[in-house]
Design a protein around this motif. Structure first.
Motif, PDB file in Angstrom:
ATOM      1  N   ALA A  43      -3.769  -3.551  -3.108  1.00  9.46           N
ATOM      2  CA  ALA A  43      -3.209  -2.047  -2.756  1.00  9.46           C
ATOM      3  C   ALA A  43      -3.322  -1.052  -3.775  1.00  9.46           C
ATOM      4  O   ALA A  43      -3.593   0.108  -3.304  1.00  9.46           O
ATOM      5  CB  ALA A  43      -1.560  -2.341  -2.365  1.00  9.46           C
ATOM      6  N   ARG A  44      -3.180  -1.192  -4.946  1.00 10.60           N
ATOM      7  CA  ARG A  44      -3.427  -0.307  -6.067  1.00 10.60           C
ATOM      8  C   ARG A  44      -4.788   0.213  -6.027  1.00 10.60           C
ATOM      9  O   ARG A  44      -5.113   1.440  -6.089  1.00 10.60           O
ATOM     10  CB  ARG A  44      -3.132  -0.732  -7.353  1.00 10.60           C
ATOM     11  N   LEU A  75       0.708  -1.190  -0.156  1.00  7.60           N
ATOM     12  CA  LEU A  75      -0.209  -0.105   0.134  1.00  7.60           C
ATOM     13  C   LEU A  75       0.795   1.311   0.145  1.00  7.60           C
ATOM     14  O   LEU A  75       0.690   2.264  -0.690  1.00  7.60           O
ATOM     15  CB  LEU A  75      -0.752   0.022   1.338  1.00  7.60           C
ATOM     16  N   CYS A  85      -6.720   0.464  -3.565  1.00 10.22           N
ATOM     17  CA  CYS A  85      -7.011   1.086  -2.337  1.00 10.22           C
ATOM     18  C   CYS A  85      -6.344   2.608  -2.369  1.00 10.22           C
ATOM     19  O   CYS A  85      -6.915   3.631  -2.009  1.00 10.22           O
ATOM     20  CB  CYS A  85      -6.292   0.574  -0.896  1.00 10.22           C
ATOM     21  N   VAL A  86      -5.304   2.700  -3.122  1.00 12.31           N
ATOM     22  CA  VAL A  86      -4.523   3.978  -3.351  1.00 12.31           C
ATOM     23  C   VAL A  86      -5.692   4.856  -4.198  1.00 12.31           C
ATOM     24  O   VAL A  86      -5.813   6.031  -3.952  1.00 12.31           O
ATOM     25  CB  VAL A  86      -3.268   3.728  -3.873  1.00 12.31           C
ATOM     26  N   GLU A 113       2.908   1.622  -3.214  1.00 16.53           N
ATOM     27  CA  GLU A 113       2.004   1.883  -4.581  1.00 16.53           C
ATOM     28  C   GLU A 113       1.248   3.420  -4.433  1.00 16.53           C
ATOM     29  O   GLU A 113       0.655   3.955  -5.396  1.00 16.53           O
ATOM     30  CB  GLU A 113       0.828   1.056  -4.647  1.00 16.53           C
ATOM     31  N   THR A 114       1.734   4.140  -3.550  1.00 14.67           N
ATOM     32  CA  THR A 114       1.134   5.408  -3.101  1.00 14.67           C
ATOM     33  C   THR A 114       2.190   6.550  -3.780  1.00 14.67           C
ATOM     34  O   THR A 114       3.370   6.401  -3.408  1.00 14.67           O
ATOM     35  CB  THR A 114       1.069   5.706  -1.780  1.00 14.67           C
TER      36      THR A 114
END
Lengths: 234, 234
Positions: free
Chosen positions: A223-224, A23, A226-227, A26-27
């Motif tokens: 994770a992507r 996470l 979520c970003v 990927e931010t």
């Protein structure tokens, strides 16, 4: 402040930590405060998920709902669950908590599509419960993609072995086993393999496996998502 | 069920994720349910800590207290803060929340003592704020150990540079800078160096630095203390 992301974790703990790290990776952030605000609930004291689905064992659902309610108490705006098998209870968890959940298999299938090549078949490495619950097969079939899994003997010798090995911290053993399972799928003619159990990328990352570029890491795909949610929500 | 551990994180996020992973690695577990149940509060939207201490910038304390209260709402039994600088507010955070906090510098100093050799001097790599708040110096002096830091120009060129680099995800750059800073301390005759900022082990781990065996990783030391607390509390 950006809206809070909730993470229902602990299934298993190392996979949860792997998701948390991905996470962050990927931010697109240069400083601390540009990162996604997140609450991670990682309480692994609950009945085993695979046995509950495949052998009618005690259900972990009440424990998972308790986790969702804890996240709700801290006012998260949506939830990610870095465990594919747990998505067997996706509808119940959303319904009981009233919180939206970003679906890990939707994220992985989106990632597969983004890679562009029109693949008629894709390999899938996951738990027996994820196969039984058809978490990936139905989604892929909707796009005309056939799902290829290893025969049962290979799943037991390599996939289940690797998952248990990650849970006890034996990442090298796990990584080699998963490389073998993936190689057997590539031999059967698939171009890509979905790592549809969140223990598996932990193992392949640990050995820096040469197979990784041909794998879809469902954890990183989630994770992507979520970003993207966080950037849209803030 | 074992009592819940709370983690007040987000300072920075990658250091929090590193702590979470080390907590799992340091737990003697064979299965998911043997791992420490934990809530990680990682909300980095708060004023910068170093500037608040060294230049009278806006205090992050209200934000950190809000995090402690969120952890309290979920009934954690004690809290770990994987950020050395934040321990400037250790007393206030314990007092405001009523929750015990395992102190990261106590954990690192215990780890140094466990290594056994009677070292009259030890190197310290950390933020300017950790130096100014005397988080390590006073503890080490109580055991007759002198604390050696790099001259200001080296701290700015290597240590502050590395911390900022970790926060933007440039781990290789950060790792090389910290190796240089540590090498300068070894040249000045210390046997061991305390990594007294939680961004630093992230960088050295990423490059698998040869300096690591001579370093005390305060993050891992805190993780070990948390595991000991959890085993004693369950």
């Amino acid at each position: 402040m950006a809206r809070l992301l909730g993470v229902l974790g602990g299934m298993g703990p190392l996979a949860t930590a792997d998701f948390f790290r991905k996470l962050i990776e990927e931010t697109p952030a240069q400083r601390d405060e540009e990162h996604v605000p997140v609450i991670v609930y990682s309480v692994p004291q609950m009945p085993e998920r695979v046995a509950a689905i495949t052998h009618g064992g005690e259900s972990p659902l009440p424990h998972m709902i308790a986790g969702m309610m804890a996240l709700r108490k801290l006012e998260v705006g949506c939830v990610a669950i870095p465990c594919n098998t747990a998505h067997h209870w996706y509808e119940e968890l959303q319904h009981a908590s009233g919180l939206p959940i970003l679906h890990i298999a939707d994220a992985a299938c989106d990632e597969l599509r983004k890679r562009g090549s029109a693949q008629p078949r894709v390999g899938l490495l996951c738990t027996e419960a994820t196969i039984a619950a058809r978490i990936y097969q139905d989604r892929l079939a909707a796009h005309g993609i056939e799902c290829v899994v290893n025969p049962l003997a290979e799943r037991e010798a390599f996939v289940r072995f690797a998952i248990d090995a990650v849970k006890r911290g034996s990442l090298d053993d796990a990584g080699r086993a998963i490389e073998t399972a993936a190689a057997r799928l590539f031999e059967r003619g698939v171009e890509s393999v979905i790592l549809g159990c969140t223990e598996l990328p932990v193992a392949l990352d640990a050995i820096r496996s040469a197979a990784l570029p041909r794998c879809i890491d469902a954890t990183r795909a989630l994770a992507r998502e979520c970003v993207a949610w966080s950037l849209a929500a803030s």
